[in-house]
Structures are given as C-alpha cells and as structure tokens.
Motif scaffolding. Sequence first.
Motif, short mmCIF file in Angstrom:
data_model
loop_
_atom_site.label_atom_id
_atom_site.label_comp_id
_atom_site.label_asym_id
_atom_site.label_seq_id
_atom_site.Cartn_x
_atom_site.Cartn_y
_atom_site.Cartn_z
N ASP A 1 -4.09 10.10 -1.07
CA ASP A 1 -3.99 9.22 -2.24
C ASP A 1 -2.92 9.79 -3.18
OD1 ASP A 1 -4.30 7.54 -4.37
OD2 ASP A 1 -6.44 7.90 -4.63
N THR A 2 -1.74 9.17 -3.13
CA THR A 2 -0.62 9.66 -3.95
C THR A 2 -0.49 8.91 -5.26
OG1 THR A 2 0.89 8.16 -2.79
CG2 THR A 2 0.69 10.41 -1.92
N ASP A 3 -1.39 7.96 -5.52
CA ASP A 3 -1.35 7.20 -6.77
C ASP A 3 -2.76 7.07 -7.33
OD1 ASP A 3 -0.68 5.62 -8.92
OD2 ASP A 3 0.52 4.21 -7.73
N PRO A 4 -3.30 8.17 -7.89
CA PRO A 4 -4.68 8.13 -8.38
C PRO A 4 -4.90 7.13 -9.52
CG PRO A 4 -3.62 10.23 -8.93
CD PRO A 4 -2.68 9.48 -8.05
N ALA A 5 -3.85 6.72 -10.20
CA ALA A 5 -4.01 5.72 -11.27
C ALA A 5 -4.44 4.38 -10.68
CB ALA A 5 -2.72 5.58 -12.06
N VAL A 6 -3.91 4.01 -9.53
CA VAL A 6 -4.31 2.76 -8.88
C VAL A 6 -5.75 2.87 -8.41
CG1 VAL A 6 -3.88 1.17 -6.97
CG2 VAL A 6 -1.95 2.14 -8.24
#
Length: 150
Positions: free
Chosen positions: A51-56
Amino acid sequence: FKTVINRYVDDRLTVIVLANSANARQGKLADMIAVHYVPALAVTRAQAIADTDPAVTARVRAVVQQLAARRMPDGLSDAQRQRFTPQWIGIVADEIGNAGPLAGVELLARSSESGGQRFRYRFNFRDENFIVSMTLGASGTIEGLGLSLE
C-alpha cells in the motif's frame, strides 16, 4: 429467506442452499459444500500488495464506516449519489453490521484509468470479508464504488 443453486455440470454436482434467515451467507455455504466434494473448485484468494498510498486507504475506510453508520459517503460524484438510495445504504449497513468488528484492510489492486485511478481492497471483518472497489476521478471525486462479499 435466501437461496442459491450452483451447478457444476462437468463435475456432476449441484448444490442447493435454502436459508430462512436474512443473515445467511448462502453463497459461502454453497461454495464450502462444493469444495468438500470437489476440492478443485476451491477459489484462490487474491494476495495483498504493498500500500503506497495510505491516504486513499484511509479514505475508503471512512467511506465504509459512513455506510456502516447508514450515512451517505462523502466525496461521491453526482452519478454515484443517485445510486446510493437510503434503502441500498440500509442493506449495506446491515451486511457490514452482521460481519463483526473490522480486523484489517488489505490493498489487492490499483490501476490507472482514463482520468483517474481504481483501487480494490479486502475488508477483513471477524465473520466475513468484503471486496471494496473505488474509482477516483481526476478531481478526486468517487466516480465508482462497489461492495461485495468475498
């Protein structure tokens, strides 16, 4: 009541599940029965990816929490808002409520689409897993949102 009929013609197997409960997981039960008799019918679970975009991921968690609380999720496009009727939200809230506490969220896939990005997650609850797909438009609005039992 709920019912499912699964026919596996090549394996000469038919599984019929009749349930007198709105909380029944008839599909899951039918799959378990079929695999008992024909192990080759077992479905392989998708593996989680980094998971390289924890904000999403945080955003999709918030969307699922809002649905569980019987609220319209924030950030939906106008087209998606029309799909999410109070009745549909109530059905989803009941399904989530019957799944037990959330144990974790795994990213299964991400891809770029024309003008946006698509994400697919597995929500692991104590008693059930859900697959949640979310498509974000270029402006950040949720252009697609889907939930299904795994």
